[in-house]
Scaffold this motif. Structure first.
Motif, PDB file in Angstrom:
ATOM      1  N   ASP A 202     -43.784  22.148  37.891  1.00 40.69           N
ATOM      2  CA  ASP A 202     -45.059  21.933  38.455  1.00 40.69           C
ATOM      3  C   ASP A 202     -46.015  22.071  37.878  1.00 40.69           C
ATOM      4  O   ASP A 202     -47.272  20.947  37.521  1.00 40.69           O
ATOM      5  CB  ASP A 202     -45.119  22.589  39.935  1.00 40.69           C
ATOM      6  N   GLN A 203     -46.350  22.839  37.242  1.00 39.39           N
ATOM      7  CA  GLN A 203     -47.297  23.944  36.255  1.00 39.39           C
ATOM      8  C   GLN A 203     -47.772  22.322  35.198  1.00 39.39           C
ATOM      9  O   GLN A 203     -48.858  22.000  34.790  1.00 39.39           O
ATOM     10  CB  GLN A 203     -47.988  24.681  35.743  1.00 39.39           C
ATOM     11  N   GLU A 206     -47.945  19.039  36.137  1.00 39.34           N
ATOM     12  CA  GLU A 206     -49.967  19.184  36.845  1.00 39.34           C
ATOM     13  C   GLU A 206     -50.758  18.816  36.027  1.00 39.34           C
ATOM     14  O   GLU A 206     -51.963  17.995  36.109  1.00 39.34           O
ATOM     15  CB  GLU A 206     -49.854  19.834  37.844  1.00 39.34           C
ATOM     16  N   ALA A 210     -52.991  15.377  35.348  1.00 43.01           N
ATOM     17  CA  ALA A 210     -54.710  15.879  34.579  1.00 43.01           C
ATOM     18  C   ALA A 210     -55.406  15.247  33.667  1.00 43.01           C
ATOM     19  O   ALA A 210     -56.657  14.649  34.133  1.00 43.01           O
ATOM     20  CB  ALA A 210     -55.371  16.761  35.614  1.00 43.01           C
TER      21      ALA A 210
END
Length: 299
Positions: A202-203, A206, A210
């Motif tokens: 997930d991180q 993300e 970004a």
């Protein structure tokens, strides 16, 4: 049907005293041939010497071609440069360049080797002899096919690629990697995303979303050269991140999706992947490659 570049020279016999898994490229080829994927196979020519010398020091190029690399440089590379390894080192950059030209025609193509992002001007390093990403990018730029964006998702920073392409206004570099992993001394990419140990799906995704999307928008590349290393996988022997197999597939969908949404062709290279089970590592690479091809096949 999608294009894959491969050559028998990619599967060089393992030199003595080598810890590198030399059968990985052959296993990738075999797994792709055994899959249900419709593949258009292409064989590359060796990269001409003057294009190698556009990136690497001519003295070092001569050492590799003659298979007379000094012992100190071989220690940095991680294995002896035998005549077979020298042939491979000439052929792989030709494969990355051919994949790039095929991607420009078709939208996506893959080299079944390459991603040798640690090689520097005067020496190889970290299992990398010549830097195929930098060599291909410089040749494409000099042929008027830039701007080129090199996207490096290997767990190790693309230090050699960043150093060798610094100063080229029509080549940009992106590296998302484990901050505390090799190399100890990092170079400066156009954008570096250094992650702490243990980052999971997930991180990671993300941070990728970004940071990569704005760079693609800013550079507006004519082509993306993609270092699709699978060593961010949690079970990788040389990785410090914790992506799952599904996370790697999601990464490929995200990178390919960003390119497709902007009409940017993408050429992938194999990159890093390490473990005691060479077949397991090859399966990771093949899953990555097939995910990229599937993403570009979507209408």
């Amino acid at each position: 049907m999608f294009a894959v570049v491969h050559h028998p020279d990619y599967v060089a016999p393992a030199p003595t005293r080598s810890a590198y898994r030399w059968n990985k490229n052959g296993l990738v080829r075999d797994l792709l041939m055994a899959s249900d994927a419709a593949i258009d196979w292409h064989a590359p020519e060796p990269m001409p010497q003057h294009w190698l010398e556009a990136v690497h020091d001519p003295g070092y190029v001569a050492e590799v071609i003659a298979a007379r690399v000094p012992a100190a440089k071989e220690r940095r590379i991680g294995f002896p440069v035998t005549p077979q390894v020298a042939r491979r080192a000439l052929r792989v950059p030709g494969g990355t360049y051919l994949a790039a030209r095929l991607a420009l025609e078709r939208g996506f193509a893959a080299n079944s080797a390459g991603g040798s992002h640690h090689a520097l001007a005067e020496t190889g390093a970290g299992y990398c002899v010549f830097n195929d990403l930098a060599i291909a990018a410089v040749r494409l730029a000099q042929e008027g096919l830039g701007p080129v964006l090199i996207v490096d998702c290997d767990v190790h920073q693309g230090d050699g690629t960043a150093a060798l392409t610094a100063g080229w206004s029509d080549i940009a570099t992106y590296s998302i990697h484990a901050e505390k992993n090799f190399p100890a001394r990092k170079a400066r990419s156009t954008v570096d995303v250094a992650l702490p140990d243990g980052v999971g799906d997930d991180q990671y995704l993300e941070m990728l979303a970004a940071t990569l999307a704005p760079l693609i928008n800013r550079v507006a590349p004519r082509l993306i050269l993609y270092q699709a290393g699978v060593d961010p996988f949690g079970g990788d022997r040389l990785g410090r991140l914790n992506l799952s197999a599904a996370g790697l597939i999601a990464r490929e969908g995200m990178v390919a999706g960003m390119a497709r949404a902007r009409g940017v062709p993408l050429a992938s290279t194999l990159g890093g992947g390490y473990g005691t089970d060479a077949l397991e590592v090859a399966q990771r690479h093949v899953a990555s490659l097939l995910a990229l091809a599937a993403a570009f096949a979507k209408q």
